[in-house]
Design a protein around this motif. Sequence first.
Motif, mmCIF file in Angstrom:
data_model
loop_
_atom_site.group_PDB
_atom_site.id
_atom_site.type_symbol
_atom_site.label_atom_id
_atom_site.label_comp_id
_atom_site.label_asym_id
_atom_site.label_seq_id
_atom_site.Cartn_x
_atom_site.Cartn_y
_atom_site.Cartn_z
ATOM 1 N N GLU A 120 40.423 39.424 55.237
ATOM 2 C CA GLU A 120 41.698 38.793 54.891
ATOM 3 C C GLU A 120 41.507 37.339 54.513
ATOM 4 N N GLN A 121 40.258 36.875 54.543
ATOM 5 C CA GLN A 121 40.027 35.473 54.223
ATOM 6 C C GLN A 121 39.825 35.285 52.727
ATOM 7 N N CYS A 122 40.224 34.114 52.245
ATOM 8 C CA CYS A 122 40.086 33.870 50.812
ATOM 9 C C CYS A 122 39.924 32.380 50.564
ATOM 10 N N ASN A 123 39.151 32.045 49.509
ATOM 11 C CA ASN A 123 38.993 30.634 49.139
ATOM 12 C C ASN A 123 40.007 30.204 48.071
ATOM 13 N N SER A 124 40.866 31.133 47.638
ATOM 14 C CA SER A 124 41.968 30.770 46.749
ATOM 15 C C SER A 124 43.274 31.057 47.489
ATOM 16 N N ARG A 125 44.361 30.624 46.907
ATOM 17 C CA ARG A 125 45.671 30.919 47.515
ATOM 18 C C ARG A 125 46.645 31.139 46.361
ATOM 19 N N CYS A 126 46.460 32.251 45.669
ATOM 20 C CA CYS A 126 47.207 32.521 44.438
ATOM 21 C C CYS A 126 48.711 32.563 44.717
ATOM 22 N N VAL A 127 49.468 31.941 43.815
ATOM 23 C CA VAL A 127 50.914 31.830 44.036
ATOM 24 C C VAL A 127 51.610 33.196 44.083
ATOM 25 N N MET A 128 50.941 34.235 43.552
ATOM 26 C CA MET A 128 51.580 35.565 43.541
ATOM 27 C C MET A 128 50.807 36.563 44.402
ATOM 28 N N CYS A 129 49.921 36.062 45.267
ATOM 29 C CA CYS A 129 49.029 36.967 46.015
ATOM 30 C C CYS A 129 49.824 38.037 46.759
ATOM 31 N N SER A 130 49.436 39.296 46.559
ATOM 32 C CA SER A 130 50.145 40.392 47.218
ATOM 33 C C SER A 130 49.622 40.596 48.636
ATOM 34 N N GLN A 131 48.516 39.936 48.946
ATOM 35 C CA GLN A 131 47.864 40.149 50.239
ATOM 36 C C GLN A 131 47.479 38.769 50.787
ATOM 37 N N SER A 139 35.782 39.604 61.195
ATOM 38 C CA SER A 139 34.566 40.343 60.830
ATOM 39 C C SER A 139 34.655 41.819 61.223
ATOM 40 N N GLU A 140 35.607 42.149 62.126
ATOM 41 C CA GLU A 140 35.730 43.559 62.515
ATOM 42 C C GLU A 140 36.168 44.433 61.337
ATOM 43 N N LEU A 141 36.834 43.814 60.344
ATOM 44 C CA LEU A 141 37.249 44.601 59.172
ATOM 45 C C LEU A 141 36.027 45.107 58.415
ATOM 46 N N ALA A 142 35.071 44.215 58.182
ATOM 47 C CA ALA A 142 33.862 44.602 57.463
ATOM 48 C C ALA A 142 33.061 45.622 58.268
ATOM 49 N N GLU A 143 33.009 45.418 59.594
ATOM 50 C CA GLU A 143 32.288 46.384 60.440
ATOM 51 C C GLU A 143 32.940 47.755 60.331
ATOM 52 N N THR A 167 33.564 38.483 48.506
ATOM 53 C CA THR A 167 32.268 37.808 48.399
ATOM 54 C C THR A 167 32.079 36.760 49.500
ATOM 55 N N LEU A 168 33.186 36.364 50.169
ATOM 56 C CA LEU A 168 33.042 35.399 51.265
ATOM 57 C C LEU A 168 32.228 35.988 52.418
ATOM 58 N N LEU A 169 32.129 37.307 52.473
ATOM 59 C CA LEU A 169 31.374 37.953 53.545
ATOM 60 C C LEU A 169 29.878 37.743 53.410
ATOM 61 N N ASP A 170 29.473 37.283 52.208
ATOM 62 C CA ASP A 170 28.066 36.996 51.981
ATOM 63 C C ASP A 170 27.205 38.245 52.228
ATOM 64 N N LEU A 197 32.284 32.640 43.714
ATOM 65 C CA LEU A 197 30.960 32.451 44.317
ATOM 66 C C LEU A 197 29.822 32.802 43.365
ATOM 67 N N PHE A 198 30.152 33.599 42.356
ATOM 68 C CA PHE A 198 29.106 33.955 41.397
ATOM 69 C C PHE A 198 28.753 32.779 40.484
ATOM 70 N N ASN A 199 29.447 31.672 40.662
ATOM 71 C CA ASN A 199 29.048 30.484 39.907
ATOM 72 C C ASN A 199 27.679 29.995 40.402
ATOM 73 N N TYR A 200 27.252 30.528 41.541
ATOM 74 C CA TYR A 200 25.859 30.334 41.950
ATOM 75 C C TYR A 200 25.061 31.513 41.418
ATOM 76 N N LEU A 201 24.149 31.233 40.513
ATOM 77 C CA LEU A 201 23.404 32.314 39.864
ATOM 78 C C LEU A 201 22.710 33.204 40.893
ATOM 79 N N SER A 202 22.217 32.584 41.974
ATOM 80 C CA SER A 202 21.486 33.365 42.975
ATOM 81 C C SER A 202 22.386 34.450 43.585
ATOM 82 N N TYR A 203 23.678 34.135 43.673
ATOM 83 C CA TYR A 203 24.617 35.097 44.250
ATOM 84 C C TYR A 203 24.808 36.302 43.323
#
Lengths: 401, 493
Positions: A120-131, A139-143, A167-170, A197-203
Amino acid sequence: MSELKKTITPLYGMLTKTSDAEPVIVRLTQNRDPSSTDNLAYLVQKDEKNIPLGFDTYVVPDHCTETLPSLNNDKRVTYELPQSLSYLHEGDVIRINPRGGEISVIYRHHSPSNSLFLTEQCNSRCVMCSQPPKIQPDSELAEACLEAIPLIDPETEELGLTGGEPTLLDEKFFEILDACKRHLPNTAIHVLSNGRLFNYLSYAQKLAEIDHPDCVIGIPIYSDLAWEHDFCVQATGAYDQTIRGILNLARCGIRIELRVVIHSYSATRLLYLAEFITRNLPFVEHVALMGLEPIGFGKTNLDALWIDPVDYQADLEIAVSRLVEAGMNASIYNHQLCILPTHLWPFARQSISDWKNVYLPECEKCAFQDRCGGFFHSSMRKYSKSIKPIETVLPEHEIIL
Amino acid sequence: MPLDLPLLNSSFNAKDKYRSRVGTSYALLPFKFIKLDHKRYIVTNFVGEYVVLSRTSLHALIQHKLEINSDLYDQLKVKHFIIDGDSTVALDLLACKYRTRHSLLKNLTSLFIFVVSLRCEHSCPYCQVSRQSQDRQAFDMQLTHAEKAIDFVFSSPSPDLKIEFQGGESLLNFELIRWIVERVSHRNDIESRNVSFVIATNLAILNDDILEFCAEYEIDISTSLDGPRELHNANRPRPNKNSYELTIEGIKRVRDRLGNDAVSALMTTTPASLSQPKAIVDEYLQQDFSSIFLRSISPYGFAVKTGVASGYSSEEWIIFYRSALDYIIQINLEGTPFREEYASMLLRKILTPFPTGYVDLQSPAGLGLSCLTFNYDGSIYASDESRMLAEMDDYTFRLGTLDNDTFADVISSEKLIGLLSETMTESMPMCADCGIQPYCGSDPVFHYATQSEIVGHKPTSGFCSKNMEIIKHLIHLLEDHEDSSLVLRSWIS
């Protein structure tokens, strides 16, 4: 014509009573004699007699527990489903949290639109975000996703990975994608990401190293002007990161879809955005032009975001033409056929996830209801003034589907 | 802005927070401009995006006086003519688009022309290769040369390899075509390139054996159709004066056996064509072609000796071209999709980020890089036109011979690199400053043939005036005629 769907299919419900046990993720089955019962829960039918023994977990329809004395005497755990989840079916995957008394549906076997919710975490906060994003660690969500993936039917055609911003889950994100590759090798994976996060080529390279055979990253873009996009996602520098992310993904051979949600702020430059895409990002494999889902921040900001879709049809037509002329694949999501000009119909998809897809009572009078994408359940609070059943038969040459 | 506009929830930042970083000034990115008409300019950047500006706006742009965040300002910014405090990603995108624009270079040569015979049974006065009538030995390609040519083709790193058989009349040496196609196909079982074959022929001696063979190997046919019967037969004399009838009959037979799209046709404009653009287009429509390539005559071979090449000026040709194009657009608007190929290639350069493979619209020139030609005598030329010049005893563009040279020798030869280094329009006198440079290209063979100099003098160059007028005309149609613009845009995909 089957009866029109007018209500939501709930993906969450409360157990009739709580109990002291660890949460479990299980696949429901009615196979009385599986080779292994690990992670399986036997789904008891109403009035079923001779319920097989040997399962750790039983799920029974509401008000049936007392009719099943054989189970009650046992140490086996039995959970009673609420009426709202009585649609659950063989092959579905659910998470049961006995202490909280919650039950959530992770995967529905008969549905074409399944998505795993990674964070549920995000690095953006879109004005129309549905979630709308949350700050608390989750982290229990990913598990839970990692646990659920091996239980999903490998014949599943498509599975979404969504968030939050996955992608924040790395490392965990790559682990989940890799699990999909191993357990669901024939399932197309559709990741929803802001691409930043893909602005880092390594990612991007890490993603490429997973070498998933059928994976598309769906990335939203709201404007060809950097500041306007950043306003829509409420994050300074996001546009530059997303564009560089898209270039890096393309460089790594990853397939990309662009997603443009149309609202009052993005509608004004829709046509310029389409031109920008054809000139700068022609390598993306699909562009989805999407109607607003008025839930979450989409609901909070609805008055500011609202533009009646009929009012941007002229721009939408040109935007689609620009993309198509340039040889790109374009689709229109979340729009009803009665507000689209007929020559945009071939681009309209039935895009709304089945569980939240509904129709209006007047849609019953429409000759094209079965080909129409209908509405989000949340759209009931606001939809176009021009919704009108198409009762008359259209001239054949006007219909291309 | 009206005050009663609904606002975002107060936890969200307003637009101004993000807009303000644009700042109060901007920097110019590289661009060029050229007059479109008496009050407007075409402004282009080096990746081929354009805007049309009034003289006043152009002045404002250059003098840093554009109104920040105005519609025009935003348009110039997103097309990467200016840059400001908003974003730095323009530079990444420009780099990507520039690489895309030149992406064909890395593949090197993809088109190989085999002149399998210089013999021909036609006697066209505009012939650009100076056909021969007899002597098989002297004017047919020898097997040993064909064998070496195949090695040469597969030495190119290009994933796409197109082999085109030319003449003379190529079918007069069909045995050699058959041998080459079989050998190339066999070798491609291992090489796995995307190989395609085209036979350029006047179709006069087409027979069922040839058609069967073409069907088996999916060979396409390219032929000549200059227009209606009278014009075609006058342009293309042969015994019995029946070139038109044989061509039409041939097209039909090819289509019956190989499918409708297996045959394409080229037209050459002669002085007699100039007065009948509509009739020529109508002939192509009547023969069920979906496009036409309106070509002016090239100043080589018999076309020079017989004076046909100097039979009209480039101005006369442009008038002809424009009226044919107008007519074609009209036909499209009336509901029949039909393209003009030269415009289609230019439009792809104008409206998309992609390059075109067309030899005459490259910078550096397509010489050797886009195309290599193996002449019947085993010599290797930089293009089809180069060998036409050689038939006039000028070997300027001969790059070597199949007996002595490999692909690597030829492609890295000082001769080729020397020629190419003088064909970059980015740095050529006058081209370097020209507003349509991103859409144009170099034709060193044309300039050498007409001006004795491979760079050429642009103000008097027929190539320059032709492209300049056509490109300006296309941009005028895109900007000022909504209907025409829709038609032209449909040609790019």
